[in-house]
Motif scaffolding. Structure first.
Motif, PDB file in Angstrom:
ATOM      1  N   SER A   1     -39.520  21.433  72.144  1.00 23.48           N
ATOM      2  CA  SER A   1     -38.468  22.389  72.485  1.00 23.48           C
ATOM      3  C   SER A   1     -37.165  22.045  71.780  1.00 23.48           C
ATOM      4  N   LEU A   2     -36.587  23.034  71.104  1.00 26.04           N
ATOM      5  CA  LEU A   2     -35.231  22.883  70.573  1.00 26.04           C
ATOM      6  C   LEU A   2     -34.282  23.435  71.622  1.00 26.04           C
ATOM      7  N   ASN A   3     -33.498  22.564  72.212  1.00 29.89           N
ATOM      8  CA  ASN A   3     -32.601  22.946  73.301  1.00 29.89           C
ATOM      9  C   ASN A   3     -31.294  22.196  73.108  1.00 29.89           C
ATOM     10  N   ASN A   4     -30.481  22.664  72.173  1.00 30.84           N
ATOM     11  CA  ASN A   4     -29.298  21.907  71.754  1.00 30.84           C
ATOM     12  C   ASN A   4     -27.980  22.601  72.044  1.00 30.84           C
TER      13      ASN A   4
ATOM     14  N   ASP B   1     -29.860  17.489  64.336  1.00 26.01           N
ATOM     15  CA  ASP B   1     -31.170  17.793  64.905  1.00 26.01           C
ATOM     16  C   ASP B   1     -32.232  17.272  63.943  1.00 26.01           C
ATOM     17  N   PHE B   2     -33.131  16.423  64.441  1.00 25.48           N
ATOM     18  CA  PHE B   2     -34.184  15.836  63.608  1.00 25.48           C
ATOM     19  C   PHE B   2     -35.536  16.167  64.237  1.00 25.48           C
ATOM     20  N   ASN B   3     -36.470  16.637  63.419  1.00 25.53           N
ATOM     21  CA  ASN B   3     -37.777  17.069  63.898  1.00 25.53           C
ATOM     22  C   ASN B   3     -38.859  16.061  63.543  1.00 25.53           C
ATOM     23  N   LEU B   4     -39.715  15.792  64.515  1.00 25.18           N
ATOM     24  CA  LEU B   4     -40.885  14.946  64.326  1.00 25.18           C
ATOM     25  C   LEU B   4     -42.107  15.831  64.541  1.00 25.18           C
ATOM     26  N   SER B   5     -42.989  15.893  63.555  1.00 25.65           N
ATOM     27  CA  SER B   5     -44.119  16.819  63.572  1.00 25.65           C
ATOM     28  C   SER B   5     -45.425  16.052  63.481  1.00 25.65           C
ATOM     29  N   ILE B   6     -46.454  16.516  64.226  1.00 28.13           N
ATOM     30  CA  ILE B   6     -47.727  15.787  64.224  1.00 28.13           C
ATOM     31  C   ILE B   6     -48.622  16.171  63.052  1.00 28.13           C
ATOM     32  N   SER B   7     -48.310  17.286  62.338  1.00 30.26           N
ATOM     33  CA  SER B   7     -49.214  17.702  61.269  1.00 30.26           C
ATOM     34  C   SER B   7     -48.489  18.583  60.262  1.00 30.26           C
TER      35      SER B   7
ATOM     36  N   GLU C   1     -40.413  24.891  58.763  1.00 31.96           N
ATOM     37  CA  GLU C   1     -39.717  25.381  57.567  1.00 31.96           C
ATOM     38  C   GLU C   1     -39.409  26.863  57.697  1.00 31.96           C
ATOM     39  N   GLN C   2     -40.378  27.629  58.237  1.00 29.62           N
ATOM     40  CA  GLN C   2     -40.154  29.058  58.414  1.00 29.62           C
ATOM     41  C   GLN C   2     -39.082  29.334  59.466  1.00 29.62           C
ATOM     42  N   CYS C   3     -38.851  28.363  60.348  1.00 29.23           N
ATOM     43  CA  CYS C   3     -37.797  28.496  61.361  1.00 29.23           C
ATOM     44  C   CYS C   3     -36.470  27.923  60.872  1.00 29.23           C
ATOM     45  N   GLY C   4     -36.428  27.513  59.611  1.00 30.66           N
ATOM     46  CA  GLY C   4     -35.173  27.060  59.023  1.00 30.66           C
ATOM     47  C   GLY C   4     -34.879  25.585  59.178  1.00 30.66           C
TER      48      GLY C   4
ATOM     49  N   GLN D   1     -38.945  32.636  63.465  1.00 28.87           N
ATOM     50  CA  GLN D   1     -37.596  33.145  63.282  1.00 28.87           C
ATOM     51  C   GLN D   1     -36.622  31.972  63.168  1.00 28.87           C
ATOM     52  N   PRO D   2     -35.571  32.114  62.340  1.00 30.22           N
ATOM     53  CA  PRO D   2     -34.599  31.016  62.198  1.00 30.22           C
ATOM     54  C   PRO D   2     -34.033  30.583  63.548  1.00 30.22           C
ATOM     55  N   LEU D   3     -33.982  29.282  63.761  1.00 24.12           N
ATOM     56  CA  LEU D   3     -33.408  28.711  64.985  1.00 24.12           C
ATOM     57  C   LEU D   3     -32.039  28.124  64.666  1.00 24.12           C
TER      58      LEU D   3
END
Length: 496
Positions: free
Chosen positions: A296-299, A331-337, A345-348, A323-325
């Motif tokens: 969840s992006l909740n910033n 904000d730093f994202n950690l992704s499992i795959s 990337e598609q969310c910006g 859609q762009p967030l």
């Protein structure tokens, strides 16, 4: 031999319940003997002393998890005689419970005008729906008036004039039901219902006002270090998740092990819900340097200098919408795959790093001296319920997916896209449902076919029984699994 009893006389029931006798039930669990009775409500707080109207016996037991009484106690000639509960009555209740496994939710968090009704309901520890398909809650019984001292955590005294102030900040769930004694006049009943509805509206209105004030205050909280005190990280999560809360708990432990001051924000019990007012007040008081979210992006409430880490483990609506967030520099994202990388990337998102699922070495590799058994444990839910065996599109896609897996092929995007197009199904359905079924359920079938046995608990896997070796499908303990070489145990849960 002790048994749970339904008494026709309240005095007989109380005399037996007061003994506080313990028995061992059919599951081997030690607990108090239950003494049910048909009679007037009382303020006796014995937890095993519960009123059950005789004319609603089957209805009462069909909608809860209380032990079904095996005996009927009848007073005759100054003595209590015990008869077996009629088998057809027990069978009727058992069939209803079996049919619905978790009975239809007929209970709700309730405000009781009569405190005696609240006490009797609280003793039953009924379950209520919590807007989640598999996680429910303990019924909260609020009451006005007076009761003797008791130890029921779900029995809460709250006078009508105090409701508004209490619920503005409390995480306790607001009552969905108002229980009013039938003997009250209709105009009094109508007035009470109006009062409760007005309180709910006032609570929602006051929460919105206070929430905006707290959002503004939180945005001004610039992170700052004080002396030699450790940095602080805020990790919010919810008990209404089957995986994410445990990922958050594990991350909280890891940060604490690194010396950070950690606030894991989660419900304390099965009676609490969510309240952003409470969350923001805890956040402001904690005054963190960083936040950590799962999925969840909740910033919106964070100061620009707060470091916000988000670990994406599932295709959540925020990502699926593509859609762009509203990203911040910190904000730093950690992704499992790589799949989630593309959605991000598609969310910006620009800052994406890899973080696979992890384990706690202290739990899984703590004692290297312990002998290891050649057993396999698979924890996960089955995707079989999403399969329609009569659907030709499903069958075509499944055959293609199975062929790829059995040939050792790759399920890359091009392969899945081709299979989805050939079967006239969406890429998302083939990837997230059918492919997961093939990989997960059929991997268990392979385990079943290997030497040993497969214990399948909590996930529906009937086709496994056709495999070579023994497949045991149950929802509890599997002692035979421990004796076999190479055993697959599938327990309820979700392991993406």
């Amino acid at each position: 031999m002790l048994a749970d009893i339904f008494f026709l006389d309240i005095q007989d029931a109380y005399a037996e319940a007061a003994k506080q006798q313990w028995l061992r039930d059919a599951n081997g669990v030690e607990r108090l003997q239950y003494c049910y009775y048909d009679g007037l409500l009382t303020d006796i707080v014995l937890p095993n002393f519960i009123q059950v109207p005789a004319d609603k016996f089957v209805e009462f037991f069909s909608h809860n998890h209380l032990p079904i009484p095996q005996l009927i106690g009848i007073s005759q000639d100054g003595a209590v005689k015990f008869n077996d509960m009629p088998a057809d009555v027990i069978e009727e209740v058992s069939q209803y419970r079996s049919q619905y496994r978790v009975p239809d939710y007929v209970h709700f968090d309730t405000y009781f005008i009569d405190p005696l009704q609240a006490l009797n309901a609280a003793k039953q520890r009924n379950r209520v729906a919590c807007d989640h398909p598999t996680i429910d809650g303990l019924q909260v019984c609020y009451y006005r008036g007076e009761l003797p001292s008791h130890g029921f955590e779900n029995l809460i005294h709250l006078e009508l004039p105090d409701l508004q102030d209490f619920f503005i900040r409390s995480r306790m769930r607001f009552p969905e039901n108002l229980e009013i004694p039938e003997e009250l006049d209709e105009d009094v009943k109508a007035e009470l219902k109006q009062d409760i509805a007005a309180v709910r509206s006032a609570v929602e209105r006051q929460r919105r006002i206070l929430l905006q004030q707290l959002l503004n205050k939180a945005k001004t909280l610039k992170p700052r270090l004080v002396g030699n005190k450790p940095p602080r990280i805020f990790i919010p999560t919810s008990r209404l998740t089957t995986v994410m809360q445990y990922s958050s708990r594990g991350v909280a432990k890891a940060f604490a092990d690194l010396g950070w001051d950690v606030l894991l924000y989660v419900q304390d019990n099965e009676m609490e819900g969510s309240n952003m007012v409470d969350m923001l007040e805890k956040y402001i008081s904690f005054d963190p340097h960083a936040c950590f979210y799962v999925n969840s992006l909740n910033n919106s409430f964070m100061h620009d200098d707060i470091v916000n880490l988000v670990w994406w483990q599932d295709l959540m609506p925020q990502l699926k919408n593509r859609q762009p967030l509203k990203w911040r520099d910190r904000d730093f994202n950690l992704s499992i795959s790589p799949l989630f990388d593309r959605y991000l990337e598609q969310c910006g998102a620009s800052k994406v790093e890899r973080l696979h699922f992890v384990i706690d070495d202290e739990i899984f590799h703590g004692d290297h001296q312990t002998a290891r058994a050649d057993n396999i444990v698979f924890v996960g839910s089955s995707y079989l319920p999403v399969i329609d065996p009569e659907n030709s599109q499903h069958k075509l896609a499944l055959a293609s997916l199975l062929a790829v897996m059995e040939q050792g092929g790759r399920f890359d995007e091009a392969t899945v896209t081709q299979i989805a197009a050939a079967s006239s199904l969406s890429y998302e359905f083939v990837f997230w449902k059918l492919l997961h079924y093939v990989i997960r359920d059929h991997a268990v079938k392979w385990l079943c076919a290997a030497q040993g046995c497969a214990s399948v608990a909590g996930g529906r896997m009937p086709e496994a029984t056709a495999a070579q070796g023994r497949a045991s499908v149950a929802g509890g303990r599997m002692p035979e699994a421990t004796a076999a070489q190479g055993c697959a145990s599938v327990a309820g849960g979700r392991m993406p």
